[in-house]
Each structure stands twice: as structure tokens, then as C-alpha cells.
Design a protein around this motif. Structure first.
Motif, PDB file in Angstrom:
ATOM      1  N   PHE A   1       0.853  -1.186   0.000  1.00 33.69           N
ATOM      2  CA  PHE A   1       0.000   0.000   0.000  1.00 33.69           C
ATOM      3  C   PHE A   1       0.885   1.231   0.000  1.00 33.69           C
ATOM      4  CE2 PHE A   1      -3.686  -2.398   2.059  1.00 33.69           C
ATOM      5  CZ  PHE A   1      -4.568  -2.171   1.006  1.00 33.69           C
ATOM      6  N   LYS A   2       0.551   2.193  -0.872  1.00 33.56           N
ATOM      7  CA  LYS A   2       1.307   3.457  -0.890  1.00 33.56           C
ATOM      8  C   LYS A   2       0.466   4.558  -0.245  1.00 33.56           C
ATOM      9  CE  LYS A   2       4.029   4.662  -4.474  1.00 33.56           C
ATOM     10  NZ  LYS A   2       4.603   5.339  -5.688  1.00 33.56           N
ATOM     11  N   LEU A   3       0.974   5.096   0.847  1.00 30.67           N
ATOM     12  CA  LEU A   3       0.268   6.173   1.544  1.00 30.67           C
ATOM     13  C   LEU A   3       0.907   7.505   1.196  1.00 30.67           C
ATOM     14  CD1 LEU A   3      -0.132   4.645   5.146  1.00 30.67           C
ATOM     15  CD2 LEU A   3      -1.930   4.944   3.434  1.00 30.67           C
TER      16      LEU A   3
ATOM     17  N   PHE B   1      12.130  -2.488 -11.306  1.00 29.28           N
ATOM     18  CA  PHE B   1      11.655  -1.716 -12.461  1.00 29.28           C
ATOM     19  C   PHE B   1      10.186  -1.430 -12.177  1.00 29.28           C
ATOM     20  CE2 PHE B   1       9.907  -1.350 -16.843  1.00 29.28           C
ATOM     21  CZ  PHE B   1      10.684  -0.292 -17.273  1.00 29.28           C
ATOM     22  N   TYR B   2       9.839  -0.159 -12.097  1.00 31.88           N
ATOM     23  CA  TYR B   2       8.505   0.250 -11.644  1.00 31.88           C
ATOM     24  C   TYR B   2       7.721   0.815 -12.819  1.00 31.88           C
ATOM     25  CZ  TYR B   2       5.207   2.332  -8.171  1.00 31.88           C
ATOM     26  OH  TYR B   2       4.107   2.672  -7.407  1.00 31.88           O
ATOM     27  N   LEU B   3       6.721   0.036 -13.256  1.00 33.61           N
ATOM     28  CA  LEU B   3       5.826   0.493 -14.317  1.00 33.61           C
ATOM     29  C   LEU B   3       4.736   1.319 -13.645  1.00 33.61           C
ATOM     30  CD1 LEU B   3       6.152  -0.197 -17.304  1.00 33.61           C
ATOM     31  CD2 LEU B   3       4.687  -2.185 -16.944  1.00 33.61           C
ATOM     32  N   GLU B   4       4.776   2.612 -13.888  1.00 37.29           N
ATOM     33  CA  GLU B   4       3.922   3.544 -13.138  1.00 37.29           C
ATOM     34  C   GLU B   4       2.829   4.149 -14.005  1.00 37.29           C
ATOM     35  OE1 GLU B   4       2.345   4.698 -10.727  1.00 37.29           O
ATOM     36  OE2 GLU B   4       3.744   5.910  -9.547  1.00 37.29           O
ATOM     37  N   TYR B   5       1.573   3.805 -13.671  1.00 36.95           N
ATOM     38  CA  TYR B   5       0.427   4.379 -14.381  1.00 36.95           C
ATOM     39  C   TYR B   5      -0.431   5.196 -13.415  1.00 36.95           C
ATOM     40  CZ  TYR B   5       0.891   1.485 -18.659  1.00 36.95           C
ATOM     41  OH  TYR B   5       1.303   0.902 -19.839  1.00 36.95           O
ATOM     42  N   SER B   6       0.104   5.587 -12.311  1.00 34.92           N
ATOM     43  CA  SER B   6      -0.641   6.284 -11.255  1.00 34.92           C
ATOM     44  C   SER B   6      -1.927   6.951 -11.740  1.00 34.92           C
ATOM     45  CB  SER B   6       0.274   7.348 -10.644  1.00 34.92           C
ATOM     46  OG  SER B   6      -0.412   7.990  -9.598  1.00 34.92           O
ATOM     47  N   GLY B   7      -3.064   6.532 -11.180  1.00 38.03           N
ATOM     48  CA  GLY B   7      -4.338   7.158 -11.523  1.00 38.03           C
ATOM     49  C   GLY B   7      -5.104   6.458 -12.631  1.00 38.03           C
ATOM     50  N   MET B   8      -4.476   5.571 -13.386  1.00 39.44           N
ATOM     51  CA  MET B   8      -5.219   4.817 -14.409  1.00 39.44           C
ATOM     52  C   MET B   8      -4.699   3.376 -14.461  1.00 39.44           C
ATOM     53  SD  MET B   8      -3.598   6.027 -18.084  1.00 39.44           S
ATOM     54  CE  MET B   8      -3.893   4.529 -19.031  1.00 39.44           C
TER      55      MET B   8
ATOM     56  N   TYR C   1       4.290  -2.912 -10.283  1.00 43.69           N
ATOM     57  CA  TYR C   1       3.268  -2.255 -11.097  1.00 43.69           C
ATOM     58  C   TYR C   1       2.395  -1.405 -10.174  1.00 43.69           C
ATOM     59  CZ  TYR C   1      -0.877  -0.965 -13.429  1.00 43.69           C
ATOM     60  OH  TYR C   1      -1.880  -0.170 -13.905  1.00 43.69           O
ATOM     61  N   GLY C   2       2.154  -0.163 -10.569  1.00 41.40           N
ATOM     62  CA  GLY C   2       1.234   0.690  -9.817  1.00 41.40           C
ATOM     63  C   GLY C   2       0.381   1.517 -10.757  1.00 41.40           C
ATOM     64  N   GLY C   3      -0.898   1.689 -10.387  1.00 43.76           N
ATOM     65  CA  GLY C   3      -1.785   2.551 -11.159  1.00 43.76           C
ATOM     66  C   GLY C   3      -3.167   1.969 -11.340  1.00 43.76           C
ATOM     67  N   GLY C   4      -4.156   2.669 -10.762  1.00 44.49           N
ATOM     68  CA  GLY C   4      -5.557   2.344 -11.024  1.00 44.49           C
ATOM     69  C   GLY C   4      -6.056   1.020 -10.477  1.00 44.49           C
ATOM     70  N   ILE C   5      -5.346   0.426  -9.543  1.00 43.30           N
ATOM     71  CA  ILE C   5      -5.858  -0.819  -8.954  1.00 43.30           C
ATOM     72  C   ILE C   5      -6.905  -0.416  -7.912  1.00 43.30           C
ATOM     73  CG2 ILE C   5      -5.307  -2.882  -7.604  1.00 43.30           C
ATOM     74  CD1 ILE C   5      -2.518  -2.830  -8.899  1.00 43.30           C
ATOM     75  N   ASP C   6      -8.183  -0.620  -8.284  1.00 43.88           N
ATOM     76  CA  ASP C   6      -9.252  -0.145  -7.411  1.00 43.88           C
ATOM     77  C   ASP C   6     -10.281  -1.228  -7.100  1.00 43.88           C
ATOM     78  OD1 ASP C   6     -10.487  -0.373  -9.827  1.00 43.88           O
ATOM     79  OD2 ASP C   6     -10.995   1.753 -10.048  1.00 43.88           O
TER      80      ASP C   6
ATOM     81  N   ILE D   1       2.502  -5.506  -6.629  1.00 37.75           N
ATOM     82  CA  ILE D   1       1.577  -4.442  -7.040  1.00 37.75           C
ATOM     83  C   ILE D   1       1.492  -3.383  -5.944  1.00 37.75           C
ATOM     84  CG2 ILE D   1       0.236  -5.940  -8.575  1.00 37.75           C
ATOM     85  CD1 ILE D   1      -2.056  -5.702  -6.402  1.00 37.75           C
ATOM     86  N   VAL D   2       1.330  -2.147  -6.403  1.00 39.48           N
ATOM     87  CA  VAL D   2       1.276  -1.006  -5.489  1.00 39.48           C
ATOM     88  C   VAL D   2      -0.122  -0.392  -5.585  1.00 39.48           C
ATOM     89  CG1 VAL D   2       2.344   1.188  -4.851  1.00 39.48           C
ATOM     90  CG2 VAL D   2       3.735  -0.596  -5.941  1.00 39.48           C
ATOM     91  N   VAL D   3      -0.775  -0.275  -4.441  1.00 41.13           N
ATOM     92  CA  VAL D   3      -2.147   0.240  -4.398  1.00 41.13           C
ATOM     93  C   VAL D   3      -2.151   1.562  -3.636  1.00 41.13           C
ATOM     94  CG1 VAL D   3      -4.501  -0.249  -3.606  1.00 41.13           C
ATOM     95  CG2 VAL D   3      -3.070  -2.117  -4.477  1.00 41.13           C
ATOM     96  N   GLY D   4      -2.630   2.619  -4.297  1.00 48.77           N
ATOM     97  CA  GLY D   4      -2.568   3.954  -3.693  1.00 48.77           C
ATOM     98  C   GLY D   4      -3.922   4.613  -3.518  1.00 48.77           C
ATOM     99  N   ASN D   5      -4.373   5.331  -4.541  1.00 56.49           N
ATOM    100  CA  ASN D   5      -5.560   6.190  -4.458  1.00 56.49           C
ATOM    101  C   ASN D   5      -6.800   5.578  -3.821  1.00 56.49           C
ATOM    102  OD1 ASN D   5      -4.796   8.686  -5.539  1.00 56.49           O
ATOM    103  ND2 ASN D   5      -4.810   7.824  -7.617  1.00 56.49           N
ATOM    104  N   ILE D   6      -7.055   4.315  -4.113  1.00 63.32           N
ATOM    105  CA  ILE D   6      -8.309   3.703  -3.649  1.00 63.32           C
ATOM    106  C   ILE D   6      -8.392   3.667  -2.114  1.00 63.32           C
ATOM    107  CG2 ILE D   6      -7.535   1.281  -3.767  1.00 63.32           C
ATOM    108  CD1 ILE D   6     -10.971   2.634  -4.909  1.00 63.32           C
TER     109      ILE D   6
HETATM  110  C1  1GP Z   1       1.201   5.592  -7.368  1.00 66.33           C
HETATM  111  O1  1GP Z   1       1.727   3.501  -8.368  1.00 66.33           O
HETATM  112  C2  1GP Z   1       1.064   4.104  -7.305  1.00 66.33           C
HETATM  113  O2  1GP Z   1       2.552   5.949  -7.336  1.00 66.33           O
HETATM  114  C3  1GP Z   1      -0.348   3.637  -7.151  1.00 66.33           C
HETATM  115  O3  1GP Z   1      -1.199   4.179  -8.136  1.00 66.33           O
HETATM  116  O4  1GP Z   1      -2.658   5.669  -6.793  1.00 66.33           O
HETATM  117  O5  1GP Z   1      -3.401   4.830  -9.060  1.00 66.33           O
HETATM  118  O6  1GP Z   1      -3.277   3.286  -7.074  1.00 66.33           O
HETATM  119  P1  1GP Z   1      -2.720   4.509  -7.750  1.00 66.33           P
END
Ligand code: 1GP
Length: 234
Positions: free
Chosen positions: A10-12, A157-164, A185-190, A205-210
Motif C-alpha cells: 500500500f502506498k500512503l 523496475f517500476y511500471l507507473e500508471y498512477s491514476g489509471m 506495477y502501480g496505477g488504477g488498482i481499485d 503491485i502497489v495500491v494507492g488512491n483507492i
Molecule cells: C502511485 O503507483 C502508485 O505511485 C499507485 O497508483 O494511486 O493509481 O493506485 P494509484
């Protein structure tokens, strides 16, 4: 504890508010680690405040460094991004050079883990901040992955799609060219479904926004990754 075994993180964001109740659920969720990091409004104060709150729980804690002035002690690891698809040397090695020039003699090198970032969502804050070149072909991205592993010998190696939610076909191709280097991998996992799709391909996997949008959905991602790991055993 070894980040090479982590499957879910989890990314805070220290600049975002989270209640004690939600923070407790996140920290006790069974995630492999809590990563503290954000693209803007990251200050020493808000990093220290969040760190202190997370340290009440028995979960590995990482600071993903985005601002030298906001580096605090007490983390298990310090992840240091280098943005491979930025054309601005500041984000590739400039800030790193300044920090090492200042603190090189006292750094605990074993705690520092460099991450080769490839940012692919043009609209995310990190892409704008770092001037990432996101209109890349598959071959371009694969070359960055190979460069991370074989040239710079980066552990992540961080594939970053933050927000989608990103292109999983591309992620799969990236994974296929990596051996020792871990694919984050991070981005849009909701949802559980997205978490399963991404964790079937990426090592971590990295989970942030949700976390901030729907805590129940965030919690589901942890369980989903555990299920994906179980399924892959059979
Ligand atoms: C952001 O990769 C992380 O740096 C997570 O992405 O916030 O879209 O989950 P989300």
C-alpha cells in the motif's frame, strides 16, 4: 524481511488525510509493506507525522524519497526513484547527486534501494513533475526494462500508471524480459479484479488512491493478491 518477496504494497501519501481507523485497517490488512510517498506537498512534517502513526503497527515501512528535505529516519528501506523515461537529468541522477554530495559519508547504503521508474500515464502528477516522455512504443519500454536490469542493474523496475489502470499486455512483455529485477506495477488498482490481473503479471503491485476513495475496495486488493498467489501454485 526482504522487499524481493513482497507481492502487495500500500502506498500512503503523506499529503493526504487518513483516519486512525482506516490507517489501522490498512496496516493490519496483511499487506507486505507500507510505502510512504507522494509527488507533491510532501514535507518533513507530514512524513514524520504519518511515519509515527504507521510505526505503531508491525508492518515493514518504506520511504519512497521524492524530496531530500523530507527524508526522515526510522524506515526499513528507502526507495530511491530514478525516472528512466524522463529527459530531465534532475530526476534521473541530479537530485541523487546532490543528496550523496551532502550525506554520502553517513548514508546506510544497504537501506537504499534504487527503483527504475517508467511513467506511462501522461496525466499523472509524477509524469508532469519529472517531464516523463510517455508516448513510448512497446520496444521503447522493453529497452528501459532491459536497461534497468542489465545496464544499471537496478533491483526494481517500476511500471507507473498512477491514476489509471495500465496496459497489461505491455506489462506482461516487460515481465518476460526481466530476470533478477523485480517488476513493480502501480496505477488504477481499485478492485479485487484489477489487483488479480496486475498481480498475475507483476512481482509486486502497489495500491494507492483507492485507500482514500473506498477503503473496502482497498482491503479487497490484499485478499485478491493472496488468492492469485495460491492459484499460481496449482
Ligand atoms: C502511485 O503507483 C502508485 O505511485 C499507485 O497508483 O494511486 O493509481 O493506485 P494509484
Amino acid at each position: 524481511m526482504d522487499f524481493k518477496t513482497w507481492q502487495h504494497v500500500f502506498k500512503l501519501d503523506p499529503a493526504k488525510e487518513i483516519t486512525d481507523e482506516h490507517l489501522e485497517r490498512i496496516c493490519r490488512s496483511g499487506t507486505d509493506a507500507i510505502l510512504i510517498g507522494g509527488s507533491d506537498h510532501v514535507t518533513l512534517d507530514n512524513v514524520l507525522c504519518l511515519t509515527e502513526r504507521v510505526q505503531r503497527y508491525d508492518v515493514p515501512l518504506v520511504l519512497e524519497v521524492s524530496a531530500i528535505a523530507a527524508v526522515a529516519p526510522g524506515f526499513d528501506y528507502y526507495f530511491i526513484p530514478t525516472v528512466l523515461n524522463s529527459d530531465n537529468p534532475l530526476w534521473i541522477k541530479g537530485l541523487h547527486h546532490s543528496a550523496i554530495r551532502e550525506y554520502g559519508e553517513i548514508l546506510e547504503w544497504d537501506e537504499l534501494i534504487p527503483e527504475g521508474y517508467c511513467i506511462l500515464n501522461a496525466d499523472c502528477k509524477a509524469a508532469k513533475l519529472t517531464g516523463a516522455k510517455t508516448d513510448l512504443t512497446t520496444e521503447d519500454v522493453l529497452a528501459y526494462a532491459r536497461m534497468a536490469e542489465h545496464f544499471f542493474r537496478l533491483p526494481i523496475f517500476y511500471l507507473e500508471y498512477s491514476g489509471m489502470f495500465g496496459d497489461m499486455e505491455l506489462a506482461e512483455k516487460v515481465k518476460s524480459v526481466l530476470c533478477e529485477t523485480r517488476l513493480f506495477y502501480g496505477g488504477g488498482i481499485d478492485s479485487a479484479n484489477m489487483a488479480k490481473k496486475a498481480s498475475a503479471i507483476a512481482d509486486t503491485i502497489v495500491v494507492g488512491n483507492i485507500i482514500y476513495e473506498n477503503i473496502e475496495k482497498a482491503m479487497e486488493t490484499v485478499e485478491a493478491v493472496a488468492e492469485t498467489a495460491d492459484e499460481s501454485l496449482y
